[in-house]
Structures are given as structure tokens and as C-alpha cells.
Motif scaffolding. Structure first.
Motif, PDB file in Angstrom:
ATOM      1  N   ALA A   1       0.843  -1.207   0.000  1.00  0.00           N
ATOM      2  CA  ALA A   1       0.000   0.000   0.000  1.00  0.00           C
ATOM      3  C   ALA A   1       0.877   1.255   0.000  1.00  0.00           C
ATOM      4  O   ALA A   1       1.987   1.252   0.532  1.00  0.00           O
ATOM      5  CB  ALA A   1      -0.924  -0.001   1.215  1.00  0.00           C
ATOM      6  N   ASP A   2       0.379   2.306  -0.648  1.00  0.00           N
ATOM      7  CA  ASP A   2       1.132   3.570  -0.708  1.00  0.00           C
ATOM      8  C   ASP A   2       0.645   4.581   0.323  1.00  0.00           C
ATOM      9  O   ASP A   2       1.360   5.505   0.669  1.00  0.00           O
ATOM     10  CB  ASP A   2       0.991   4.175  -2.108  1.00  0.00           C
ATOM     11  CG  ASP A   2       1.635   3.280  -3.147  1.00  0.00           C
ATOM     12  OD1 ASP A   2       2.862   3.312  -3.267  1.00  0.00           O
ATOM     13  OD2 ASP A   2       0.899   2.501  -3.802  1.00  0.00           O
ATOM     14  N   MET A   3      -0.583   4.424   0.735  1.00  0.00           N
ATOM     15  CA  MET A   3      -1.104   5.291   1.800  1.00  0.00           C
ATOM     16  C   MET A   3      -2.289   4.623   2.475  1.00  0.00           C
ATOM     17  O   MET A   3      -2.856   3.668   1.953  1.00  0.00           O
ATOM     18  CB  MET A   3      -1.518   6.656   1.269  1.00  0.00           C
ATOM     19  CG  MET A   3      -2.772   6.651   0.431  1.00  0.00           C
ATOM     20  SD  MET A   3      -3.423   8.310   0.205  1.00  0.00           S
ATOM     21  CE  MET A   3      -3.804   8.817   1.864  1.00  0.00           C
ATOM     22  N   VAL A   4      -2.641   5.137   3.661  1.00  0.00           N
ATOM     23  CA  VAL A   4      -3.764   4.566   4.423  1.00  0.00           C
ATOM     24  C   VAL A   4      -4.738   5.672   4.823  1.00  0.00           C
ATOM     25  O   VAL A   4      -4.313   6.725   5.314  1.00  0.00           O
ATOM     26  CB  VAL A   4      -3.288   3.905   5.749  1.00  0.00           C
ATOM     27  CG1 VAL A   4      -4.449   3.203   6.446  1.00  0.00           C
ATOM     28  CG2 VAL A   4      -2.154   2.948   5.530  1.00  0.00           C
ATOM     29  N   PHE A   5      -6.015   5.410   4.609  1.00  0.00           N
ATOM     30  CA  PHE A   5      -7.061   6.181   5.276  1.00  0.00           C
ATOM     31  C   PHE A   5      -7.544   5.280   6.410  1.00  0.00           C
ATOM     32  O   PHE A   5      -8.153   4.233   6.152  1.00  0.00           O
ATOM     33  CB  PHE A   5      -8.228   6.487   4.322  1.00  0.00           C
ATOM     34  CG  PHE A   5      -7.919   7.522   3.279  1.00  0.00           C
ATOM     35  CD1 PHE A   5      -7.952   8.870   3.586  1.00  0.00           C
ATOM     36  CD2 PHE A   5      -7.597   7.147   1.972  1.00  0.00           C
ATOM     37  CE1 PHE A   5      -7.684   9.844   2.615  1.00  0.00           C
ATOM     38  CE2 PHE A   5      -7.320   8.100   1.004  1.00  0.00           C
ATOM     39  CZ  PHE A   5      -7.358   9.455   1.328  1.00  0.00           C
ATOM     40  N   HIS A   6      -7.246   5.672   7.634  1.00  0.00           N
ATOM     41  CA  HIS A   6      -7.618   4.813   8.768  1.00  0.00           C
ATOM     42  C   HIS A   6      -8.958   5.281   9.351  1.00  0.00           C
ATOM     43  O   HIS A   6      -9.025   6.223  10.135  1.00  0.00           O
ATOM     44  CB  HIS A   6      -6.514   4.838   9.825  1.00  0.00           C
ATOM     45  CG  HIS A   6      -6.906   4.135  11.080  1.00  0.00           C
ATOM     46  ND1 HIS A   6      -7.612   2.947  11.070  1.00  0.00           N
ATOM     47  CD2 HIS A   6      -6.716   4.445  12.401  1.00  0.00           C
ATOM     48  CE1 HIS A   6      -7.838   2.577  12.311  1.00  0.00           C
ATOM     49  NE2 HIS A   6      -7.321   3.463  13.137  1.00  0.00           N
ATOM     50  N   PHE A   7     -10.028   4.595   8.931  1.00  0.00           N
ATOM     51  CA  PHE A   7     -11.387   4.988   9.310  1.00  0.00           C
ATOM     52  C   PHE A   7     -12.080   3.933  10.169  1.00  0.00           C
ATOM     53  O   PHE A   7     -13.188   4.168  10.654  1.00  0.00           O
ATOM     54  CB  PHE A   7     -12.232   5.263   8.037  1.00  0.00           C
ATOM     55  CG  PHE A   7     -11.960   6.616   7.436  1.00  0.00           C
ATOM     56  CD1 PHE A   7     -10.697   7.179   7.474  1.00  0.00           C
ATOM     57  CD2 PHE A   7     -12.971   7.335   6.830  1.00  0.00           C
ATOM     58  CE1 PHE A   7     -10.430   8.435   6.939  1.00  0.00           C
ATOM     59  CE2 PHE A   7     -12.726   8.600   6.292  1.00  0.00           C
ATOM     60  CZ  PHE A   7     -11.460   9.146   6.340  1.00  0.00           C
ATOM     61  N   ALA A   8     -11.483   2.760  10.359  1.00  0.00           N
ATOM     62  CA  ALA A   8     -12.113   1.732  11.200  1.00  0.00           C
ATOM     63  C   ALA A   8     -12.146   2.229  12.633  1.00  0.00           C
ATOM     64  O   ALA A   8     -11.162   2.784  13.131  1.00  0.00           O
ATOM     65  CB  ALA A   8     -11.323   0.427  11.132  1.00  0.00           C
ATOM     66  N   ALA A   9     -13.270   2.025  13.292  1.00  0.00           N
ATOM     67  CA  ALA A   9     -13.381   2.475  14.682  1.00  0.00           C
ATOM     68  C   ALA A   9     -14.609   1.886  15.337  1.00  0.00           C
ATOM     69  O   ALA A   9     -15.542   1.448  14.666  1.00  0.00           O
ATOM     70  CB  ALA A   9     -13.486   4.000  14.736  1.00  0.00           C
ATOM     71  N   GLN A  10     -14.586   1.913  16.642  1.00  0.00           N
ATOM     72  CA  GLN A  10     -15.803   1.790  17.433  1.00  0.00           C
ATOM     73  C   GLN A  10     -16.356   3.211  17.365  1.00  0.00           C
ATOM     74  O   GLN A  10     -15.770   4.141  17.926  1.00  0.00           O
ATOM     75  CB  GLN A  10     -15.411   1.351  18.846  1.00  0.00           C
ATOM     76  CG  GLN A  10     -16.558   1.056  19.778  1.00  0.00           C
ATOM     77  CD  GLN A  10     -17.516   2.184  19.989  1.00  0.00           C
ATOM     78  OE1 GLN A  10     -18.641   2.159  19.451  1.00  0.00           O
ATOM     79  NE2 GLN A  10     -17.115   3.207  20.712  1.00  0.00           N
ATOM     80  N   SER A  11     -17.476   3.403  16.666  1.00  0.00           N
ATOM     81  CA  SER A  11     -17.864   4.771  16.318  1.00  0.00           C
ATOM     82  C   SER A  11     -19.059   5.310  17.111  1.00  0.00           C
ATOM     83  O   SER A  11     -19.652   6.312  16.721  1.00  0.00           O
ATOM     84  CB  SER A  11     -18.158   4.848  14.811  1.00  0.00           C
ATOM     85  OG  SER A  11     -19.212   3.962  14.468  1.00  0.00           O
ATOM     86  N   SER A  12     -19.379   4.648  18.224  1.00  0.00           N
ATOM     87  CA  SER A  12     -20.562   5.088  18.974  1.00  0.00           C
ATOM     88  C   SER A  12     -20.188   5.653  20.350  1.00  0.00           C
ATOM     89  O   SER A  12     -19.486   5.000  21.129  1.00  0.00           O
ATOM     90  CB  SER A  12     -21.509   3.885  19.133  1.00  0.00           C
ATOM     91  OG  SER A  12     -22.254   3.964  20.320  1.00  0.00           O
ATOM     92  N   VAL A  13     -20.680   6.866  20.645  1.00  0.00           N
ATOM     93  CA  VAL A  13     -20.433   7.460  21.975  1.00  0.00           C
ATOM     94  C   VAL A  13     -21.104   6.620  23.076  1.00  0.00           C
ATOM     95  O   VAL A  13     -20.445   6.263  24.060  1.00  0.00           O
ATOM     96  CB  VAL A  13     -20.901   8.944  22.016  1.00  0.00           C
ATOM     97  CG1 VAL A  13     -20.864   9.485  23.439  1.00  0.00           C
ATOM     98  CG2 VAL A  13     -20.021   9.800  21.104  1.00  0.00           C
ATOM     99  N   PRO A  14     -22.397   6.261  22.965  1.00  0.00           N
ATOM    100  CA  PRO A  14     -23.002   5.449  24.035  1.00  0.00           C
ATOM    101  C   PRO A  14     -22.262   4.133  24.284  1.00  0.00           C
ATOM    102  O   PRO A  14     -22.068   3.729  25.435  1.00  0.00           O
ATOM    103  CB  PRO A  14     -24.428   5.186  23.523  1.00  0.00           C
ATOM    104  CG  PRO A  14     -24.713   6.311  22.593  1.00  0.00           C
ATOM    105  CD  PRO A  14     -23.398   6.665  21.951  1.00  0.00           C
ATOM    106  N   LYS A  15     -21.809   3.464  23.202  1.00  0.00           N
ATOM    107  CA  LYS A  15     -21.086   2.192  23.409  1.00  0.00           C
ATOM    108  C   LYS A  15     -19.769   2.429  24.136  1.00  0.00           C
ATOM    109  O   LYS A  15     -19.307   1.573  24.891  1.00  0.00           O
ATOM    110  CB  LYS A  15     -20.837   1.496  22.070  1.00  0.00           C
ATOM    111  CG  LYS A  15     -22.063   0.779  21.561  1.00  0.00           C
ATOM    112  CD  LYS A  15     -21.752  -0.044  20.345  1.00  0.00           C
ATOM    113  CE  LYS A  15     -23.035  -0.639  19.779  1.00  0.00           C
ATOM    114  NZ  LYS A  15     -22.896  -1.095  18.403  1.00  0.00           N
TER     115      LYS A  15
END
Ligand SMILES: NC(=O)c1ccc[n+]([C@@H]2O[C@H](COP(=O)([O-])OP(=O)(O)OC[C@H]3O[C@@H](n4cnc5c(N)ncnc54)[C@H](O)[C@@H]3O)[C@@H](O)[C@H]2O)c1
Length: 340
Positions: free
Chosen positions: A95-109
Motif C-alpha cells: 500500500a502507498d497510503m492509508v485512510f484509517h477509518f475503522a473504529a468503534q464509532s458510537s459514543v453510548p457504546k
């Protein structure tokens, strides 16, 4: 415009990232590719003629979000976890670059399970940075959040102190700090995108989605969390994708942060009224506000987007057209909201 994507013409040379020209042979890794923002970003990067490799564990992702891409020979999907060394090693190869968007994306959780939030958002981000370094990937663009500011002075500038009031905001702030330490220590090009409320097609959480789900169950009585007076900065997904690619192409990638919002805010009450108007329910639906919302919810947000504007950012879609496109998508995806 049922379920149709509003098309924006890119105004920048998107093939230049961190001073490096990405050509057709370049591979871009997007973590969280099957999520809301990641899937739109993957389509945009793919449409620019680059190879896209996506990593997602499908804990909150949908295969159908990738239906426009999955048959392309320029798109590779790795079903895996950013906490798993083999999955990261496989997806980051070449890979030449990364967009790192994986997340636990919920405030309540993040309130219910701070350890899980920490593992995915802090340990997971550190893993991505470590693998980027190991695989000699020069650039990481990190999906952070406006929640890093907490209850901030409005409009909020990027140099505002980071005082999160949620575990989610704390974990995003930690991710940002690791990006900037990797830039300082190892010369990694990185930037953190402080997303405000991004909304649009494939967005399956947040006030707009919840209101439509509730109305679909009962269009006579609508119960809305909070007082209705919460005012938040909303940005339509296509405008957000424009902002993301602009930062990658033209931003200073030395661990900098960029607010990604619209610079205007809307109250929950206004959103409820607009949605009821669009659905022809103004006379039929009685709305009640609970008076309380979830722990860690920042009640008022408004981005100062002058830094983004200096890169040439200009919204093309805006709030009202975006909301209407979102309602059309929702109906196409989940069926009519009301029988009237
Ligand atoms: N949508 C917004 O308004 C908003 C606002 C602020 C910040 N953000 C951030 O932007 C990013 C994208 O947001 P989104 O709305 O698309 O969220 P999303 O939940 O739709 O997408 C996140 C994706 O990451 C995947 N994922 C989660 N844990 C993983 C793991 N351990 N390994 C691999 N994949 C994993 C999920 O399956 C999902 O597909 C996230 O980092 C989020 O925190 C979003």
C-alpha cells in the motif's frame, strides 16, 4: 433523485498525496471500508483510477455498502480486524497510503464498554501506525472526531484545548496524538480529520436516522431524545469526501488536525420539522422531547472551517439538499416512512 448520489466534481489534483504522485499502480488502504464514510471514500478513490484495498471486520459494516465496488478488479476486500496482526500485514502489503477509518464509532457504546472502545480506537490506531511504518507506507490520514473538544467555545478552532466529555472523544484524541508522535519520530505524513456530524446515504445512526426509524414504527407520535435545542454542525457525505481528499492532496501532513464540518449548525427541532415537512407529516405527527440525551453527548457544536477553506474547500451540496437525498435513500432502502 431516489437513492441517487449527488455527484461533485473534484476541483483538485487528487492523485498527489503527501507530495507523492499516486498513479494507476498505487494502492490505497482504507480501514473501515464497509462503513458509512469508508465506503463512500473507497468509491471516490477508486473512481480516481487507484487500486483500493479495504479492511473491515464487519462489526458495524455492510457488504451492500460495497456493491458498486465488489466486482471491480481494482478493489480488494480483506475481511479482518485492525487488532489482528495478520490481517493488517495482509492488507497493508504494497500500500502507498492509508485512510484509517475503522473504529468503534458510537459514543453510548464507549460509555458502556470503555475497554473495548480503547482497544479498537487507541490500540487499533497504534497498530495501523506500526504497520504503516513496517510496510514503509508514507501517509496515514486518520478519522478523528469533533468530540475531542468536549463542550468547546463556538465556533471551534483546531487549536482549542482537547477536553473530551466521552470515552469515545478521549480515544479519538489519543489516536490523534499517536499520529502526530509518529510524524515527529519517524517522519510519517499524517493528518487527523475532526469530523462533525456527517450525514447522508448509508448513514445508519444519528438523529436523522433515528427519527425516520421511529416514524416508520409510529407516525402519530414521535419521541425525540433531548430538548430539541441541541445544535450541531452537519456536513453532507459528498461534501465530507471532498474535504477528505482535499486534506490528503493539499494539507500539511505533519500530524496536523483539520475540522471537517460545514461551519453552520442546526437544531434537532429544526431537523424534526424539516423531516416532518418533507414527509407530509406536519399535521399528523405529535412530537415529544424527552429532555435528556445520552451521557457524553456534546449539546452544541460548530466548526470553524477556515483551515479547510484555505485548502480550497467549498460545500457543493449543503444541508437541505443533503437531507432530501438522505430521505430518498432511506425510503429506497427501508420502505415508505408513512402511509399519510
Ligand atoms: N459519521 C460521523 O458523523 C463521524 C463523526 C466523527 C468521527 N467519525 C469517525 O469516522 C470514521 C468512519 O465513521 P462511520 O460513520 O463511517 O462509522 P462506521 O461505524 O459506519 O464505520 C466504521 C467501520 O469500521 C469497521 N470496524 C470497526 N472495528 C473494526 C476493527 N476492529 N477492525 C476492522 N474494522 C473495524 C466497522 O465494521 C465499520 O464498517 C470512524 O473512525 C468514526 O469514528 C465519524
Amino acid at each position: 433523485m431516489c437513492g441517487e448520489k449527488i455527484v461533485i466534481t473534484l476541483t483538485m489534483s487528487s492523485l498527489l498525496v503527501g507530495g507523492k504522485v499516486l498513479n494507476r499502480a498505487s494502492r490505497v488502504l482504507i480501514t473501515g471500508v464497509a462503513g458509512f464514510i469508508g465506503s463512500h471514500l473507497a468509491e471516490r478513490v477508486h473512481s480516481l483510477g487507484l487500486e483500493v484495498v479495504g479492511l473491515d471486520d464487519f462489526s458495524n459494516g455492510y457488504l451492500k455498502n460495497l456493491s458498486n465496488l465488489k466486482k471491480s478488479k481494482h478493489f480488494e476486500l480483506v475481511k479482518g480486524n485492525i487488532l489482528n496482526v495478520e490481517d493488517l500485514s495482509k492488507s497493508s502489503k504494497d500500500a502507498d497510503m492509508v485512510f484509517h477509518f475503522a473504529a468503534q464509532s458510537s459514543v453510548p457504546k464507549s460509555t458502556e464498554n470503555p475497554t473495548r472502545d480503547f482497544e479498537i480506537n487507541v490500540q487499533g490506531t497504534l497498530n495501523v501506525l506500526k504497520y504503516a511504518r513496517k510496510a514503509d507506507i508514507g501517509t496515514v490520514i486518520f478519522a478523528s472526531s469533533s468530540t475531542v473538544y468536549g463542550d468547546a467555545a463556538l465556533p471551534t478552532l483546531e487549536d482549542h484545548p482537547l477536553l473530551p466529555i466521552s470515552n469515545y472523544g478521549a480515544s479519538k484524541a489519543a489516536g490523534e496524538v499517536y499520529c502526530s508522535s509518529y510524524s515527529a519520530l519517524y517522519g510519517l505524513k499524517s493528518a487527523s480529520l475532526r469530523f462533525y456530524n456527517i450525514f447522508g446515504l448509508r448513514s445508519r445512526k444519528g438523529a436523522m436516522f433515528d427519527i425516520l426509524q421511529k416514524l416508520q414504527k409510529n407516525d402519530k407520535k414521535l419521541e425525540v431524545l433531548g430538548t430539541g435545542a441541541q445544535t450541531k454542525d452537519y456536513l453532507y457525505i459528498d461534501d465530507a469526501i471532498e474535504a477528505i481528499t482535499l486534506v490528503a492532496a493539499k494539507g500539511k501532513l505533519s500530524g496536523e488536525a483539520y475540522n471537517v464540518g460545514s461551519g453552520e449548525n442546526h437544531s434537532v427541532k429544526e431537523i424534526v420539522e424539516k423531516l416532518l415537512g418533507m414527509l407530509g407529516l406536519v399535521r399528523k405527527t405529535k412530537t415529544f422531547y424527552t429532555g435528556f440525551s445520552w451521557h457524553g453527548d456534546v449539546q452544541k457544536t460548530l466548526a470553524d472551517i477556515s483551515k479547510l477553506k484555505k485548502l480550497g474547500f467549498d460545500r457543493k451540496v449543503g444541508f437541505d439538499r443533503g437531507l432530501s437525498a438522505f430521505v430518498d435513500w432511506y425510503k429506497a432502502e427501508y420502505g415508505e416512512v408513512s402511509t399519510r
